[in-house]
Design an enzyme around this catalytic site. Structure first.
Site, PDB file in Angstrom:
ATOM      1  N   PRO A   9       0.786  -1.182  -0.099  1.00  0.00           N
ATOM      2  CA  PRO A   9       0.164   0.074   0.082  1.00  0.00           C
ATOM      3  C   PRO A   9       0.828   1.306   0.047  1.00  0.00           C
ATOM      4  CG  PRO A   9      -0.167  -1.035   2.051  1.00  0.00           C
ATOM      5  CD  PRO A   9       0.543  -2.150   1.196  1.00  0.00           C
ATOM      6  N   ASN A  10       0.327   2.334  -0.661  1.00  0.00           N
ATOM      7  CA  ASN A  10       0.877   3.710  -0.668  1.00  0.00           C
ATOM      8  C   ASN A  10       2.009   3.610  -1.776  1.00  0.00           C
ATOM      9  OD1 ASN A  10      -1.170   4.765   1.064  1.00  0.00           O
ATOM     10  ND2 ASN A  10      -0.199   3.779   2.523  1.00  0.00           N
ATOM     11  N   ARG A  17       5.506  10.953  -2.368  1.00  0.00           N
ATOM     12  CA  ARG A  17       5.320  10.448  -1.111  1.00  0.00           C
ATOM     13  C   ARG A  17       6.675  10.750  -0.260  1.00  0.00           C
ATOM     14  NH1 ARG A  17       4.940   4.442   1.438  1.00  0.00           N
ATOM     15  NH2 ARG A  17       4.366   5.060   3.385  1.00  0.00           N
ATOM     16  N   TYR A  22      11.587   8.083   0.925  1.00  0.00           N
ATOM     17  CA  TYR A  22      11.403   7.273  -0.284  1.00  0.00           C
ATOM     18  C   TYR A  22      12.049   7.596  -1.272  1.00  0.00           C
ATOM     19  CZ  TYR A  22       8.073   5.207   3.353  1.00  0.00           C
ATOM     20  OH  TYR A  22       7.650   4.927   4.552  1.00  0.00           O
ATOM     21  N   ASN A  73       7.747  -5.707  -1.117  1.00  0.00           N
ATOM     22  CA  ASN A  73       7.564  -4.826  -0.341  1.00  0.00           C
ATOM     23  C   ASN A  73       6.288  -4.662   0.294  1.00  0.00           C
ATOM     24  OD1 ASN A  73       7.809  -2.310   1.429  1.00  0.00           O
ATOM     25  ND2 ASN A  73       8.711  -1.242  -0.311  1.00  0.00           N
ATOM     26  N   ALA A  76       3.192  -0.945   4.724  1.00  0.00           N
ATOM     27  CA  ALA A  76       2.741  -0.896   6.092  1.00  0.00           C
ATOM     28  C   ALA A  76       2.244  -2.541   6.725  1.00  0.00           C
ATOM     29  CB  ALA A  76       1.377  -0.064   6.272  1.00  0.00           C
ATOM     30  N   HIS A  79       4.031  -4.629   8.783  1.00  0.00           N
ATOM     31  CA  HIS A  79       4.059  -4.437  10.676  1.00  0.00           C
ATOM     32  C   HIS A  79       2.575  -4.983  10.986  1.00  0.00           C
ATOM     33  CE1 HIS A  79       7.285  -1.963   9.393  1.00  0.00           C
ATOM     34  NE2 HIS A  79       6.642  -1.131   8.784  1.00  0.00           N
ATOM     35  N   ASP A  86       1.128 -15.463   6.287  1.00  0.00           N
ATOM     36  CA  ASP A  86       0.758 -16.917   6.244  1.00  0.00           C
ATOM     37  C   ASP A  86       0.483 -17.372   4.564  1.00  0.00           C
ATOM     38  OD1 ASP A  86       0.348 -17.469   8.661  1.00  0.00           O
ATOM     39  OD2 ASP A  86      -2.048 -17.355   8.733  1.00  0.00           O
ATOM     40  N   GLU A  97      12.228  -9.653   1.231  1.00  0.00           N
ATOM     41  CA  GLU A  97      11.333  -8.836   1.803  1.00  0.00           C
ATOM     42  C   GLU A  97      12.265  -7.424   1.365  1.00  0.00           C
ATOM     43  OE1 GLU A  97      10.525  -9.216   6.031  1.00  0.00           O
ATOM     44  OE2 GLU A  97      10.308  -6.816   6.226  1.00  0.00           O
ATOM     45  N   HIS A  99      12.633  -3.200   1.358  1.00  0.00           N
ATOM     46  CA  HIS A  99      12.131  -1.797   1.970  1.00  0.00           C
ATOM     47  C   HIS A  99      13.018  -0.599   1.366  1.00  0.00           C
ATOM     48  CE1 HIS A  99       9.511  -3.609   4.826  1.00  0.00           C
ATOM     49  NE2 HIS A  99      10.421  -4.363   5.286  1.00  0.00           N
ATOM     50  N   LEU A 100      12.371   0.476   1.127  1.00  0.00           N
ATOM     51  CA  LEU A 100      13.159   1.510   0.481  1.00  0.00           C
ATOM     52  C   LEU A 100      14.091   2.051   1.794  1.00  0.00           C
ATOM     53  CD1 LEU A 100      10.004   2.673  -1.140  1.00  0.00           C
ATOM     54  CD2 LEU A 100      12.331   2.655  -2.659  1.00  0.00           C
ATOM     55  N   SER A 101      13.176   2.296   2.904  1.00  0.00           N
ATOM     56  CA  SER A 101      14.136   2.914   4.072  1.00  0.00           C
ATOM     57  C   SER A 101      14.381   1.771   4.986  1.00  0.00           C
ATOM     58  CB  SER A 101      12.957   3.621   4.612  1.00  0.00           C
ATOM     59  OG  SER A 101      11.829   3.047   5.240  1.00  0.00           O
ATOM     60  N   ARG A 106      13.754   3.914  12.135  1.00  0.00           N
ATOM     61  CA  ARG A 106      12.580   4.577  12.215  1.00  0.00           C
ATOM     62  C   ARG A 106      11.815   4.352  13.392  1.00  0.00           C
ATOM     63  NH1 ARG A 106       9.688   4.419   6.604  1.00  0.00           N
ATOM     64  NH2 ARG A 106       8.684   6.326   7.489  1.00  0.00           N
ATOM     65  N   ARG A 110       7.595   0.369  13.402  1.00  0.00           N
ATOM     66  CA  ARG A 110       8.117  -0.335  12.112  1.00  0.00           C
ATOM     67  C   ARG A 110       9.271  -1.145  12.458  1.00  0.00           C
ATOM     68  NH1 ARG A 110       6.212   3.178   8.357  1.00  0.00           N
ATOM     69  NH2 ARG A 110       5.680   5.242   9.262  1.00  0.00           N
TER      70      ARG A 110
HETATM   71  C1  DQA Z   1       8.336   0.589   3.488  1.00  0.00           C
HETATM   72  C2  DQA Z   1       8.656   0.827   5.200  1.00  0.00           C
HETATM   73  C3  DQA Z   1       7.146   0.520   5.744  1.00  0.00           C
HETATM   74  O1  DQA Z   1       7.265   1.078   7.051  1.00  0.00           O
HETATM   75  C4  DQA Z   1       6.031   1.819   5.297  1.00  0.00           C
HETATM   76  O2  DQA Z   1       4.877   1.574   5.973  1.00  0.00           O
HETATM   77  C5  DQA Z   1       5.985   1.608   3.836  1.00  0.00           C
HETATM   78  C6  DQA Z   1       7.288   1.774   2.948  1.00  0.00           C
HETATM   79  C7  DQA Z   1       9.725   0.983   2.812  1.00  0.00           C
HETATM   80  O3  DQA Z   1       9.940   0.474   1.526  1.00  0.00           O
HETATM   81  O4  DQA Z   1      10.444   1.699   3.410  1.00  0.00           O
HETATM   82  O5  DQA Z   1       4.922   2.226   3.271  1.00  0.00           O
HETATM   83  O6  DQA Z   1       8.167  -0.619   3.396  1.00  0.00           O
END
Ligand code: DQA
Length: 146
Positions: A9-10, A17, A22, A73, A76, A79, A86, A97, A99-101, A106, A110
């Site tokens: 999401p997002n 964003r 990011y 990725n 959110a 978490h 599952d 897995e 993540h950009l960050s 953080r 997270r």
């Molecule tokens: C994220 C890190 C997550 O905590 C956050 O909710 C995101 C992006 C990342 O790519 O850094 O939406 O997965």
């Protein structure tokens, strides 16, 4: 070699964003760069982005016979989502897995990932380059297996 890439999401808002966290690349920029790398590596890449947990769960299950590995990725849902974890366990494919960050640098909420225990590895903190690293890592894993 078939690899499924899932953006949670997002992430459709990348570029706009919180660019200080990011980066400035859009999701389209990231996907087109990855498609280029994939074609150089002789990899079939299927990409999807969803803001809906159930859609991600369904996509994981639907690709059980197609995918050899999954890059995700979960954003959110990292978490919060037992259902995505599952689904990843259920298909029993190698998962990386992404993540950009650096989620551990953080907010405390997270720092916990439901996905990490079912992933082969985690790559985060390198911005869009996290995806490049993850794709290469997956190709490496899958080539070792064959
Ligand atoms: C994220 C890190 C997550 O905590 C956050 O909710 C995101 C992006 C990342 O790519 O850094 O939406 O997965």
């Amino acid at each position: 070699m078939n690899i499924l890439l899932i953006h949670g999401p997002n992430l459709q808002l990348l570029g706009k964003r919180q660019p200080e966290i990011y980066g400035r690349q859009t999701l389209a920029d990231i996907n087109s760069h990855l498609r280029e790398i994939a074609s150089q590596r002789d990899v079939e890449l299927k990409v999807l982005q969803s803001n809906h947990e159930g859609e991600i769960v369904t996509a994981i299950g639907d690709n059980i016979d197609w995918a050899h590995g999954i890059l995700i990725n979960p954003a959110a849902y990292t978490h919060t989502s037992v259902a995505i974890r599952d689904a990843l366990s259920a298909v029993n494919l190698p998962v990386i897995e992404i993540h950009l960050s650096n989620i551990y640098a953080r907010e405390p909420f997270r720092h916990h990932s439901y996905v990490s225990p079912v992933a082969v590895g985690i790559i985060g903190g390198f911005g869009a380059y996290s995806y490049d690293l993850a794709l290469d890592a997956m190709v490496h894993i899958l080539r070792e297996k064959t």
